[in-house]
Write a protein that holds these residues in place. Structure first.
Motif, PDB file in Angstrom:
ATOM      1  N   TYR A   1       0.593  -4.110  24.204  1.00 15.35           N
ATOM      2  CA  TYR A   1       0.354  -3.151  22.884  1.00 15.35           C
ATOM      3  C   TYR A   1       1.609  -3.479  22.259  1.00 15.35           C
ATOM      4  O   TYR A   1       2.971  -4.364  22.780  1.00 15.35           O
ATOM      5  N   TYR A   2       2.163  -3.974  20.457  1.00 19.95           N
ATOM      6  CA  TYR A   2       3.372  -3.794  20.117  1.00 19.95           C
ATOM      7  C   TYR A   2       3.959  -2.822  19.652  1.00 19.95           C
ATOM      8  O   TYR A   2       2.261  -1.612  18.867  1.00 19.95           O
ATOM      9  N   LEU A   3       4.839  -2.469  19.023  1.00 18.37           N
ATOM     10  CA  LEU A   3       5.408  -1.174  17.405  1.00 18.37           C
ATOM     11  C   LEU A   3       6.359  -2.541  16.806  1.00 18.37           C
ATOM     12  O   LEU A   3       7.394  -2.632  17.425  1.00 18.37           O
ATOM     13  N   ARG A   4       5.906  -1.430  15.516  1.00 16.98           N
ATOM     14  CA  ARG A   4       6.880  -2.151  14.740  1.00 16.98           C
ATOM     15  C   ARG A   4       6.625  -1.883  13.508  1.00 16.98           C
ATOM     16  O   ARG A   4       5.834  -1.013  13.114  1.00 16.98           O
ATOM     17  N   PRO A   5       7.763  -1.964  12.955  1.00 14.62           N
ATOM     18  CA  PRO A   5       7.640  -1.390  11.409  1.00 14.62           C
ATOM     19  C   PRO A   5       6.335  -1.732  10.861  1.00 14.62           C
ATOM     20  O   PRO A   5       6.570  -2.753  10.501  1.00 14.62           O
ATOM     21  N   ASN A   6       5.926  -0.556   9.624  1.00  9.42           N
ATOM     22  CA  ASN A   6       4.495  -0.835   9.587  1.00  9.42           C
ATOM     23  C   ASN A   6       5.169  -1.568   7.649  1.00  9.42           C
ATOM     24  O   ASN A   6       4.790  -2.139   7.316  1.00  9.42           O
ATOM     25  N   GLN A   7       5.753  -1.140   7.706  1.00 11.21           N
ATOM     26  CA  GLN A   7       6.063  -1.634   6.032  1.00 11.21           C
ATOM     27  C   GLN A   7       7.938  -1.454   6.076  1.00 11.21           C
ATOM     28  O   GLN A   7       8.806  -0.681   6.778  1.00 11.21           O
ATOM     29  N   PRO A   8       8.378  -2.501   5.378  1.00 16.34           N
ATOM     30  CA  PRO A   8      10.442  -1.877   5.743  1.00 16.34           C
ATOM     31  C   PRO A   8      10.836  -0.874   3.936  1.00 16.34           C
ATOM     32  O   PRO A   8       9.709  -0.035   4.052  1.00 16.34           O
ATOM     33  N   GLY A   9      12.136  -1.005   4.614  1.00 20.33           N
ATOM     34  CA  GLY A   9      12.735   0.185   3.917  1.00 20.33           C
ATOM     35  C   GLY A   9      11.658   1.553   3.954  1.00 20.33           C
ATOM     36  O   GLY A   9      12.361   2.202   5.038  1.00 20.33           O
ATOM     37  N   ILE A  10      11.681   2.070   3.398  1.00 25.59           N
ATOM     38  CA  ILE A  10      11.917   3.879   3.391  1.00 25.59           C
ATOM     39  C   ILE A  10      10.426   3.861   3.808  1.00 25.59           C
ATOM     40  O   ILE A  10      10.038   5.072   4.723  1.00 25.59           O
ATOM     41  N   GLY A  11       9.139   2.816   3.707  1.00 26.62           N
ATOM     42  CA  GLY A  11       8.131   2.720   5.318  1.00 26.62           C
ATOM     43  C   GLY A  11       8.434   2.783   6.648  1.00 26.62           C
ATOM     44  O   GLY A  11       7.471   2.891   7.249  1.00 26.62           O
TER      45      GLY A  11
END
Length: 174
Positions: free
Chosen positions: A81-91
């Protein structure tokens, strides 16, 4: 319990087969490419179009990624599995995750081990929730996600064409 991001957990799948779950080592990237290529070719859970290219693989599993974790059983990579930010900045405090289990390891609990592991590791890399943006409505993993606390927060009608909807799932992490 996962205390450090680099912890390797020694677990057992439902049939008792030993499984090591921990950060994926670079030596396993070729195995991961072929696992992902198979899932894309079969249209299983990912929106990428076949044939899978190295660039599309890298955009999904290499950059920008916070963490990639693999599950190894009998010396073979059986899931990841991977985890990464769903959105940049405030997300960026919400993770996006993608899970993959080889066809031969499905139904043995490897997926559950990976999903549970991601819940434990997500806060260690700065996330307070995990969101799935594109879960096909016919994905058999939906029941697992719901048992483990995800809830549907949206639906994208005909997201994959031919009447195939996609669901958006969200869950806080400890």
């Amino acid at each position: 319990m996962i205390e450090h991001i680099n912890d390797v957990r020694h677990l057992a799948a439902e049939g008792g087969a030993p499984v090591e779950v921990g950060p994926l080592v670079p030596d396993r990237s070729e195995e991961l490419f072929w696992m992902f290529s198979d899932a894309v070719a079969r249209g299983e859970g990912y929106p990428q179009l076949p044939p899978l290219t190295r660039a599309v693989f890298a955009d999904t599993w290499v950059r920008p990624i916070s963490l990639v974790v693999g599950a190894v059983s009998g010396g073979t990579l059986v899931g990841a599995y991977y985890l990464r930010p769903n959105q940049p900045g405030i997300g960026a405090h919400i993770a996006n995750a993608g899970y993959l289990v080889t066809r031969g390891a499905r139904g043995a609990g490897v997926g559950r081990l990976l999903v549970e592991d991601s819940i434990g590791r997500a806060p260690l890399v700065g996330f307070d929730a995990i969101q799935f943006n594109f879960v096909f409505d016919d994905n058999p993993a939906r029941s697992l996600y719901e048992k483990l606390g995800w809830r549907v927060v949206g639906r994208v009608p005909d997201a994959a064409g031919k009447g195939r909807d996609a669901l958006i799932y969200w869950r806080p992490v400890p």
